[in-house]
Design a protein around this motif. Sequence first.
Motif, PDB file in Angstrom:
ATOM      1  N   VAL A 172      -1.842  -1.932   1.505  1.00 13.70           N
ATOM      2  CA  VAL A 172      -1.834  -3.325   1.052  1.00 13.70           C
ATOM      3  C   VAL A 172      -1.246  -3.449  -0.350  1.00 13.70           C
ATOM      4  N   GLN A 173      -1.683  -2.605  -1.283  1.00 12.04           N
ATOM      5  CA  GLN A 173      -1.282  -2.772  -2.683  1.00 12.04           C
ATOM      6  C   GLN A 173      -0.057  -1.948  -3.073  1.00 12.04           C
ATOM      7  N   GLY A 174       0.430  -1.084  -2.178  1.00 11.24           N
ATOM      8  CA  GLY A 174       1.598  -0.273  -2.528  1.00 11.24           C
ATOM      9  C   GLY A 174       1.209   0.986  -3.300  1.00 11.24           C
ATOM     10  N   SER A 175       2.224   1.606  -3.920  1.00 18.09           N
ATOM     11  CA  SER A 175       2.002   2.863  -4.631  1.00 18.09           C
ATOM     12  C   SER A 175       1.145   2.656  -5.866  1.00 18.09           C
ATOM     13  N   VAL A 176       0.481   3.735  -6.293  1.00 18.50           N
ATOM     14  CA  VAL A 176      -0.365   3.687  -7.471  1.00 18.50           C
ATOM     15  C   VAL A 176       0.429   4.278  -8.634  1.00 18.50           C
TER      16      VAL A 176
ATOM     17  N   VAL B 105      -7.242  11.588  -6.344  1.00 22.63           N
ATOM     18  CA  VAL B 105      -6.703  10.326  -6.852  1.00 22.63           C
ATOM     19  C   VAL B 105      -5.994   9.588  -5.719  1.00 22.63           C
ATOM     20  N   PRO B 106      -5.935   8.242  -5.802  1.00 26.76           N
ATOM     21  CA  PRO B 106      -5.187   7.476  -4.806  1.00 26.76           C
ATOM     22  C   PRO B 106      -3.693   7.586  -5.078  1.00 26.76           C
TER      23      PRO B 106
ATOM     24  N   GLY C 252       4.290  -1.252 -10.460  1.00 23.66           N
ATOM     25  CA  GLY C 252       5.045  -0.988  -9.239  1.00 23.66           C
ATOM     26  C   GLY C 252       5.376  -2.271  -8.487  1.00 23.66           C
ATOM     27  N   SER C 253       5.783  -2.113  -7.229  1.00 25.06           N
ATOM     28  CA  SER C 253       6.200  -3.258  -6.424  1.00 25.06           C
ATOM     29  C   SER C 253       5.022  -4.167  -6.103  1.00 25.06           C
TER      30      SER C 253
ATOM     31  N   PRO D 248       5.864   1.000   5.184  1.00 22.58           N
ATOM     32  CA  PRO D 248       5.530   1.031   6.612  1.00 22.58           C
ATOM     33  C   PRO D 248       5.400  -0.390   7.151  1.00 22.58           C
ATOM     34  N   LYS D 249       5.860  -0.601   8.385  1.00 24.59           N
ATOM     35  CA  LYS D 249       5.638  -1.893   9.028  1.00 24.59           C
ATOM     36  C   LYS D 249       4.168  -2.010   9.356  1.00 24.59           C
ATOM     37  N   ARG D 250       3.628  -3.170   9.089  1.00 24.16           N
ATOM     38  CA  ARG D 250       2.191  -3.353   9.296  1.00 24.16           C
ATOM     39  C   ARG D 250       1.813  -2.974  10.738  1.00 24.16           C
ATOM     40  N   GLY D 251       0.840  -2.104  10.840  1.00 26.74           N
ATOM     41  CA  GLY D 251       0.327  -1.773  12.156  1.00 26.74           C
ATOM     42  C   GLY D 251       1.215  -0.838  12.965  1.00 26.74           C
ATOM     43  N   ARG D 252       2.307  -0.343  12.376  1.00 23.34           N
ATOM     44  CA  ARG D 252       3.157   0.579  13.147  1.00 23.34           C
ATOM     45  C   ARG D 252       3.394   1.826  12.333  1.00 23.34           C
TER      46      ARG D 252
END
Lengths: 307, 307
Positions: B58-62, B52-53, A60-61, A229-233
Amino acid sequence: MPRIAYFGPQGTFTEQAARAFATNGSDELVPVATVPEALAAVRAEKADAACVPLESSVQGSVPDTMDGLAVDEPLVAVGEQVIPIRFTVLTRPGMARHEIRTVASHPHALGQVSRWLAENLPSAAPVAATSTAAAAVDVTEGRYDAAVTAPVAAEHYPLDVLATDLADVRDAVTRFLLLRRPGPVRPPTGADRTSLIVEPDSFRTGSLAELLTELAECGINLSRIESRPKRGRLGEYRFYLDFDGHIAERRVGDALAALYRRCREVRFLGSYPNADASMAVVPPNNTDQAYADADAWLDGVRSGRSA
Amino acid sequence: MPRIAYFGPQGTFTEQAARAFATNGSDELVPVATVPEALAAVRAEKADAACVPLESSVQGSVPDTMDGLAVDEPLVAVGEQVIPIRFTVLTRPGMARHEIRTVASHPHALGQVSRWLAENLPSAAPVAATSTAAAAVDVTEGRYDAAVTAPVAAEHYPLDVLATDLADVRDAVTRFLLLRRPGPVRPPTGADRTSLIVEPDSFRTGSLAELLTELAECGINLSRIESRPKRGRLGEYRFYLDFDGHIAERRVGDALAALYRRCREVRFLGSYPNADASMAVVPPNNTDQAYADADAWLDGVRSGRSA
């Protein structure tokens, strides 16, 4: 001598991508420890360009790249590389296959060759490393018997190649961008991609549908969309968009200007040749000529020459 | 006694999520080695549910979860948990902070506490492990001095807690789903989320804009969108959508039926209470009553009772 900072260490798939971006032998490739450091090196003019992974078809990304492009001074992509993710297994020199008791790599890489390992090195225990290249260092220094690495690692470490071209997932690829500080955009090739980050003016129902309708009305074909999502928002998002076309085209310019009117922020991430050289299909009513004809007609009406 | 299969091993954040999903003391939590195995256990009726996650801030989609939900027998989410990702550092019993020479964890976890490690354990070398729980095993068996783990690991291993509640990124969270075989959908709570995978009938320009416009016209607010290429088919995508609302609502039903008419495939991934219990805001012209009033009027016109 242009300096390209890449997400290292040496011997990874990102180094392979950086080599593919290097246009001549005098380019200097500089490994740095993290994606944010690679971006920071370009922003601080310590490097001319950064080579970083954007997305993997398996993993993924890459959040560090996504987040790093959304904030701080803008950077723009001037090229992309799509690298097939096929692994090499390196061993200590002279070691026989049946002697291999441990095989090290980044957990993602171990996961992508787990079937091959089970069939070919069934008695070797997998051991995690912080990168595929760190695993090669571990083997070179005698801590483990074998490492699963990028092909380019074979050039950096005095190790034997046990196997190459391995992948449980046959079509796994990772897409890399070459990023620079903003400057004159290179002219279109006809097979271009444009990348954007947009943040709508408000997050009422339908705001994303309206943005995508603007793009569709300009004949623009999306190749990727992702909200983050924007960090913290919580409840506020950025949308990452990739589409076929180049900012020098009228249809793309009109679409970007329409997004600009509707968005709190539009960040241009570059118009650059796409890696597979696939030509954009432009609908007949969205060609530059169609826009020019419409402009000429409108000028005529406004000036009273026609109606 | 319901069995919940979760992506293990014991002592990870996924176990914490599985515990939060367990509704009573008799639920049996069963760790399995991979996300695909957790999903397969439910499909094969070896487990009643899988935890499951789905995505990490932080890491994005699984990708394993995304891909695993798109193929094979459908599974539906009946709940979600959003778990704060805050780490614990475990050491061998009696070990003093200055004696710690190595600290093990999954590379993602090491990355998320790297600032804390640099400030608090500057002479400890980071060592990769295949999971945060595997790092705790490494420390228990004497291979390394300290492990960065999920808080729940402290219950499984005879180790000392050196520090808790650590995170370089203060608001990091991971979202987990509880998945079951399809069955009667639980009634709406008013604070529900619906998840879908859609694949448009064709990938012409504007097809995604049309789908999102259908949702917007039904007053539906997206909370997540992500395109993901279909394996082995460049240029064909699946779209993963999350939005506020429940399939039992008229507006959601109408929207899903409209997507069904326009798509090659619509896969319902469940309507379930959202983790933050935030009530959906339904526009006045999209309430169930508004749809019922419109139906009554239309019936009247069709039958000649009104015009």
